[in-house]
Design a protein around this motif. Structure first.
Motif: not given
Length: 272
Positions: A18-22, A222-223, A267-269
């Motif tokens: 779910l990571l979008m790299v800016g 997490q939040a 960490a997101i996953n």
């Protein structure tokens, strides 16, 4: 589903991310090896893209970082490179455009014809007729500012409108009226998880959220995932820029960017 949403959904699944790299290229923070190169912005961003693509669900170039340095041609080249090398990863042009009529049409052409982005960020402040020109590109995404990650956003976004804050009124308009063709997403900052949860509750599962504010801005992962994710464990493009781009200014800058991107994805996953 629009072509943009299909592409995004495929990236969520295929890269398990779910990571979008800016992509916010600041030449003052580039590694020394790029000093005095006329194509430094392109080369820096290209290397970041190559390093982080396995861990990303897409890329979000911020147009101001290119335009302020007369590097629009390098942005065009970068978008071409991403499409050719990583055709399954969507490009979200972070432009935050807001205007009406023929001007909005030209901004849409800039995003979708010049840069061939899969989606663009826009402001809702001028109402639906400022959004409609972008929706004419039926295969593209239109990501609308809702609750932004900066503290000053509260000056307007928290104004009371018939008993609810303005940002929730925007969320309702997008989900119930403007998203008839399934093209719309929204920007909601990770720095405000309560508001993020309120938006997700209001809009349901289908509208994707672009969520800036983790990493350098301090948003809690997490939040963010708990508040903004949909019931399928997706629905989010969680954006991180500076923490990844400038993880190192030494010779290991490519490897450092890859490491931080991988760690952020993992960490997101962990909370999906």
């Amino acid at each position: 589903m629009t072509a943009f949403y299909q592409k995004l959904d495929h990236a969520w699944t295929t890269n398990n991310s779910l990571l979008m790299v800016g992509l916010d290229p600041d030449t003052q923070r580039f590694p020394a090896e790029l000093d005095n190169r006329p194509d430094a912005i392109f080369e820096f961003c290209r290397a970041i893209v190559d390093a982080t693509a396995p861990y990303a669900c897409g890329f979000k170039p911020q147009i101001a970082y290119f335009a302020s340095q007369r590097a629009e041609s390098q942005l065009e080249g970068l978008c071409d490179y991403i499409r050719e090398k990583y055709p399954t990863l969507p490009i979200v042009l972070d432009a935050k455009r807001g205007d009406i009529g023929s001007t909005a049409e030209h901004y849409a052409r800039e995003a979708f014809e010049r840069y061939c982005a899969d989606a663009v960020t826009v402001s809702p402040y001028l109402g639906y007729d400022s959004i409609a020109p972008y929706l004419s590109w039926s295969d593209k995404g239109v990501i609308i500012l809702c609750r932004t990650s900066n503290a000053g956003g509260s000056d307007l976004q928290f104004l009371d409108v018939d008993g609810e804050p303005l940002y929730l009124r925007v969320a309702t308009l997008v989900a119930e009226k403007w998203n008839r063709s399934g093209q719309c997403g929204m920007v909601v900052g990770a720095t405000f998880p309560k508001e993020l949860a309120a938006v997700r509750q209001r809009i349901g599962n289908e509208v994707p959220l672009l969520v800036p504010g983790i990493g350098a801005q301090g948003g809690d992962i997490q939040a963010t995932v708990t508040a903004g994710g949909n019931t399928g464990g997706t629905g989010l493009m969680i954006s991180s820029s500076r923490a990844i781009l400038y993880a190192s200014q030494g010779d290991d800058w490519r490897e450092a960017a890859a490491r931080v991107a991988r760690e952020t994805r993992d960490a997101i996953n962990a909370f999906r």
